[in-house]
Design a protein around this motif. Structure first.
Motif, PDB file in Angstrom:
ATOM      1  N   VAL A  61       0.836  -1.198   0.000  1.00 11.40           N
ATOM      2  CA  VAL A  61       0.000   0.000   0.000  1.00 11.40           C
ATOM      3  C   VAL A  61       0.876   1.255   0.000  1.00 11.40           C
ATOM      4  CG1 VAL A  61      -1.657   1.358   1.334  1.00 11.40           C
ATOM      5  CG2 VAL A  61      -1.971  -1.111   1.102  1.00 11.40           C
ATOM      6  N   VAL A  62       1.895   1.253   0.847  1.00 10.79           N
ATOM      7  CA  VAL A  62       2.794   2.406   0.927  1.00 10.79           C
ATOM      8  C   VAL A  62       3.527   2.604  -0.397  1.00 10.79           C
ATOM      9  CG1 VAL A  62       4.869   3.323   2.037  1.00 10.79           C
ATOM     10  CG2 VAL A  62       3.096   2.233   3.428  1.00 10.79           C
ATOM     11  N   THR A  63       4.010   1.512  -0.982  1.00 10.22           N
ATOM     12  CA  THR A  63       4.751   1.601  -2.247  1.00 10.22           C
ATOM     13  C   THR A  63       3.869   2.115  -3.375  1.00 10.22           C
ATOM     14  OG1 THR A  63       6.172  -0.251  -1.586  1.00 10.22           O
ATOM     15  CG2 THR A  63       6.112   0.315  -3.929  1.00 10.22           C
ATOM     16  N   SER A  64       2.675   1.546  -3.511  1.00 13.83           N
ATOM     17  CA  SER A  64       1.767   1.976  -4.581  1.00 13.83           C
ATOM     18  C   SER A  64       1.344   3.425  -4.393  1.00 13.83           C
ATOM     19  CB  SER A  64       0.540   1.063  -4.631  1.00 13.83           C
ATOM     20  OG  SER A  64      -0.178   1.113  -3.408  1.00 13.83           O
ATOM     21  N   SER A  65       1.127   3.834  -3.140  1.00 10.19           N
ATOM     22  CA  SER A  65       0.754   5.230  -2.868  1.00 10.19           C
ATOM     23  C   SER A  65       1.890   6.177  -3.238  1.00 10.19           C
ATOM     24  CB  SER A  65       0.388   5.395  -1.389  1.00 10.19           C
ATOM     25  OG  SER A  65      -0.713   4.590  -1.040  1.00 10.19           O
ATOM     26  N   ALA A  66       3.128   5.767  -2.907  1.00 10.29           N
ATOM     27  CA  ALA A  66       4.279   6.599  -3.245  1.00 10.29           C
ATOM     28  C   ALA A  66       4.441   6.736  -4.759  1.00 10.29           C
ATOM     29  CB  ALA A  66       5.542   6.009  -2.629  1.00 10.29           C
ATOM     30  N   LEU A  67       4.267   5.633  -5.482  1.00 11.82           N
ATOM     31  CA  LEU A  67       4.369   5.682  -6.940  1.00 11.82           C
ATOM     32  C   LEU A  67       3.270   6.531  -7.552  1.00 11.82           C
ATOM     33  CD1 LEU A  67       5.271   1.950  -7.703  1.00 11.82           C
ATOM     34  CD2 LEU A  67       6.797   3.936  -7.787  1.00 11.82           C
ATOM     35  N   PHE A  68       2.080   6.482  -6.940  1.00 14.29           N
ATOM     36  CA  PHE A  68       0.944   7.250  -7.459  1.00 14.29           C
ATOM     37  C   PHE A  68       1.184   8.757  -7.350  1.00 14.29           C
ATOM     38  CE2 PHE A  68      -3.259   9.250  -6.935  1.00 14.29           C
ATOM     39  CZ  PHE A  68      -3.856   8.827  -8.112  1.00 14.29           C
ATOM     40  N   THR A  69       2.051   9.188  -6.427  1.00 13.41           N
ATOM     41  CA  THR A  69       2.308  10.612  -6.253  1.00 13.41           C
ATOM     42  C   THR A  69       3.319  11.169  -7.247  1.00 13.41           C
ATOM     43  OG1 THR A  69       4.115  10.251  -4.659  1.00 13.41           O
ATOM     44  CG2 THR A  69       1.862  10.400  -3.773  1.00 13.41           C
ATOM     45  N   ILE A  70       3.974  10.293  -8.005  1.00 16.15           N
ATOM     46  CA  ILE A  70       5.019  10.767  -8.918  1.00 16.15           C
ATOM     47  C   ILE A  70       4.429  11.652 -10.015  1.00 16.15           C
ATOM     48  CG2 ILE A  70       6.735  10.065 -10.629  1.00 16.15           C
ATOM     49  CD1 ILE A  70       7.269   7.588  -8.950  1.00 16.15           C
ATOM     50  N   ALA A  71       3.333  11.215 -10.629  1.00  9.51           N
ATOM     51  CA  ALA A  71       2.732  11.991 -11.717  1.00  9.51           C
ATOM     52  C   ALA A  71       2.277  13.372 -11.259  1.00  9.51           C
ATOM     53  CB  ALA A  71       1.572  11.211 -12.336  1.00  9.51           C
ATOM     54  N   PRO A  72       1.516  13.485 -10.151  1.00 11.58           N
ATOM     55  CA  PRO A  72       1.171  14.826  -9.669  1.00 11.58           C
ATOM     56  C   PRO A  72       2.398  15.667  -9.340  1.00 11.58           C
ATOM     57  CG  PRO A  72      -0.210  13.177  -8.605  1.00 11.58           C
ATOM     58  CD  PRO A  72       0.846  12.431  -9.347  1.00 11.58           C
ATOM     59  N   ALA A  73       3.448  15.017  -8.845  1.00  7.67           N
ATOM     60  CA  ALA A  73       4.669  15.756  -8.514  1.00  7.67           C
ATOM     61  C   ALA A  73       5.305  16.356  -9.765  1.00  7.67           C
ATOM     62  CB  ALA A  73       5.662  14.838  -7.805  1.00  7.67           C
ATOM     63  N   ILE A  74       5.242  15.624 -10.870  1.00  7.65           N
ATOM     64  CA  ILE A  74       5.785  16.152 -12.130  1.00  7.65           C
ATOM     65  C   ILE A  74       4.988  17.372 -12.579  1.00  7.65           C
ATOM     66  CG2 ILE A  74       6.150  15.642 -14.574  1.00  7.65           C
ATOM     67  CD1 ILE A  74       6.660  12.744 -13.797  1.00  7.65           C
ATOM     68  N   ALA A  75       3.655  17.291 -12.468  1.00  3.60           N
ATOM     69  CA  ALA A  75       2.811  18.425 -12.833  1.00  3.60           C
ATOM     70  C   ALA A  75       3.087  19.627 -11.933  1.00  3.60           C
ATOM     71  CB  ALA A  75       1.341  18.032 -12.741  1.00  3.60           C
ATOM     72  N   ILE A  76       3.315  19.367 -10.648  1.00  2.00           N
ATOM     73  CA  ILE A  76       3.625  20.441  -9.705  1.00  2.00           C
ATOM     74  C   ILE A  76       4.962  21.089 -10.059  1.00  2.00           C
ATOM     75  CG2 ILE A  76       4.303  20.889  -7.310  1.00  2.00           C
ATOM     76  CD1 ILE A  76       2.106  18.916  -6.473  1.00  2.00           C
ATOM     77  N   MET A  77       5.941  20.266 -10.416  1.00  3.25           N
ATOM     78  CA  MET A  77       7.243  20.803 -10.807  1.00  3.25           C
ATOM     79  C   MET A  77       7.109  21.699 -12.031  1.00  3.25           C
ATOM     80  SD  MET A  77      10.825  18.795 -11.520  1.00  3.25           S
ATOM     81  CE  MET A  77      10.231  17.959 -12.996  1.00  3.25           C
ATOM     82  N   ALA A  78       6.276  21.276 -12.986  1.00  4.25           N
ATOM     83  CA  ALA A  78       6.046  22.094 -14.176  1.00  4.25           C
ATOM     84  C   ALA A  78       5.408  23.427 -13.800  1.00  4.25           C
ATOM     85  CB  ALA A  78       5.155  21.336 -15.163  1.00  4.25           C
ATOM     86  N   THR A  79       4.499  23.399 -12.823  1.00  2.00           N
ATOM     87  CA  THR A  79       3.849  24.624 -12.371  1.00  2.00           C
ATOM     88  C   THR A  79       4.853  25.569 -11.724  1.00  2.00           C
ATOM     89  OG1 THR A  79       1.818  23.373 -11.955  1.00  2.00           O
ATOM     90  CG2 THR A  79       1.981  25.557 -10.959  1.00  2.00           C
ATOM     91  N   VAL A  80       5.765  25.019 -10.921  1.00  2.00           N
ATOM     92  CA  VAL A  80       6.805  25.839 -10.297  1.00  2.00           C
ATOM     93  C   VAL A  80       7.658  26.512 -11.367  1.00  2.00           C
ATOM     94  CG1 VAL A  80       8.895  25.778  -8.882  1.00  2.00           C
ATOM     95  CG2 VAL A  80       6.876  24.496  -8.178  1.00  2.00           C
ATOM     96  N   VAL A  81       7.986  25.777 -12.417  1.00  2.20           N
ATOM     97  CA  VAL A  81       8.791  26.336 -13.505  1.00  2.20           C
ATOM     98  C   VAL A  81       8.049  27.478 -14.188  1.00  2.20           C
ATOM     99  CG1 VAL A  81       9.807  25.845 -15.758  1.00  2.20           C
ATOM    100  CG2 VAL A  81      10.062  24.202 -13.904  1.00  2.20           C
ATOM    101  N   VAL A  82       6.752  27.288 -14.439  1.00  3.09           N
ATOM    102  CA  VAL A  82       5.949  28.320 -15.105  1.00  3.09           C
ATOM    103  C   VAL A  82       5.889  29.588 -14.256  1.00  3.09           C
ATOM    104  CG1 VAL A  82       3.622  28.926 -15.861  1.00  3.09           C
ATOM    105  CG2 VAL A  82       4.564  26.688 -16.420  1.00  3.09           C
ATOM    106  N   LEU A  83       5.669  29.446 -12.957  1.00  5.32           N
ATOM    107  CA  LEU A  83       5.515  30.601 -12.079  1.00  5.32           C
ATOM    108  C   LEU A  83       6.842  31.277 -11.754  1.00  5.32           C
ATOM    109  CD1 LEU A  83       2.928  29.127  -9.541  1.00  5.32           C
ATOM    110  CD2 LEU A  83       2.474  30.818 -11.317  1.00  5.32           C
ATOM    111  N   SER A  84       7.946  30.532 -11.852  1.00  4.10           N
ATOM    112  CA  SER A  84       9.240  31.067 -11.430  1.00  4.10           C
ATOM    113  C   SER A  84       9.708  32.239 -12.279  1.00  4.10           C
ATOM    114  CB  SER A  84      10.302  29.964 -11.465  1.00  4.10           C
ATOM    115  OG  SER A  84      10.515  29.506 -12.796  1.00  4.10           O
ATOM    116  N   SER A  85       9.225  32.341 -13.515  1.00  2.00           N
ATOM    117  CA  SER A  85       9.648  33.452 -14.367  1.00  2.00           C
ATOM    118  C   SER A  85       9.239  34.797 -13.779  1.00  2.00           C
ATOM    119  CB  SER A  85       9.044  33.304 -15.769  1.00  2.00           C
ATOM    120  OG  SER A  85       7.627  33.273 -15.705  1.00  2.00           O
TER     121      SER A  85
END
Length: 271
Positions: free
Chosen positions: A48-72
């Motif tokens: 359960v812990v492993t699958s939950s951790a893997l499930f957060t990777i995709a949202p984390a990528i989207a969040i990173m993209a958002t940080v890049v967009v706002l950082s300008s």
């Protein structure tokens, strides 16, 4: 040092991140203990812990993209703080842009995508982004149940027939996508007024915007097709963020390999 990325801002970021991590570990430990109490095996809990951790990777990528967009405009630290807690690209970008639009004239004028150099503007944007998202955290626990009951009566959730709700949801999504597509095809660049003159900041519809749009859409459709064909259900959450990065990559490529007269060409330039 830049006021957007000084020691004070990094100090706030560290405190927020430590609090979020501590909260996550607190509930993780409580959940693990509760799982043991109800008879769950250690292997099951680990899965359960492993699958939950893997499930957060995709949202984390989207969040990173958002940080890049706002950082300008905002630097790295404020978007980092904001998205460590709660938020997404649609809300954060809209809130930041709305706050910046309040500064339309004079030397403090700024538009989304342009670096903020005035502490007053930066503080205003930070307050708008933060207070705006807090409202949702207050309204949801107080009024969500009442709103859901009212909406349920209109959409027919009680008898299992929710055609009206499906239509509204689909129409809202299509309208949102149409707005983004329309802006990429015929939108004008944001403008500010300095010393009585209107100046463009950022870019409007042109070669770059259309290329990014086409790249993102094609990447999205191809990845969705592959997921459906090969049954990659676990890969589906990565489709949207990867499409965003593909669009960003195309923008960088065009700007690097093409002359500016072509890559930055716009058909609705600000006069």
């Amino acid at each position: 040092m830049d006021f957007k990325e000084n020691g004070f801002m990094y100090g706030i970021a560290v405190m927020v991140i430590v609090f979020v991590l501590a909260q996550a570990f607190f509930f993780l430990i409580r959940a693990w203990r509760r799982g043991k109490e109800i008879g769950m095996s250690t292997s099951t809990l680990k899965n359960v812990v492993t699958s939950s951790a893997l499930f957060t990777i995709a949202p984390a990528i989207a969040i990173m993209a958002t940080v890049v967009v706002l950082s300008s405009s905002l630097g790295i630290v404020l978007p980092w703080i904001r998205l460590t807690v709660v938020g997404n690209l649609q809300y954060e970008a809209t809130a930041a842009q709305s706050a910046m639009e309040a500064f339309k004239g004079g030397e403090t004028a700024v538009a989304f995508g342009q670096e903020i150099t005035d502490p007053t503007v930066f503080a205003a944007v930070a307050w708008v982004m933060t207070l705006g998202v807090i409202i949702y955290l207050i309204l949801v626990p107080l009024f969500l149940k009442t709103v859901q009951n009212k909406v349920g009566k209109v959409t027919g959730n009680g008898d299992g027939n929710n055609k009206f709700g499906d239509i509204i949801s689909a129409a809202t999504f299509i309208g949102l996508i149409a707005a983004f597509i329309g802006n990429a095809l015929v939108g004008k660049a944001a403008t500010i007024v300095k010393n009585g003159k209107t100046e463009a900041t950022g870019m409007g519809a042109g070669v770059m915007s259309v290329a990014v749009l086409i790249t993102s859409v094609v990447t999205l459709l191809v990845l969705q097709k592959l997921c459906k064909k090969f049954g990659w259900e676990k890969f589906e959450p990565f489709v949207m963020p990867l499409s965003m990065f593909a669009g960003m990559g195309m923008a960088i490529l065009l700007y690097t390999v093409l002359p500016e007269s072509i890559s930055l060409y716009e058909w609705r330039p600000v006069a």
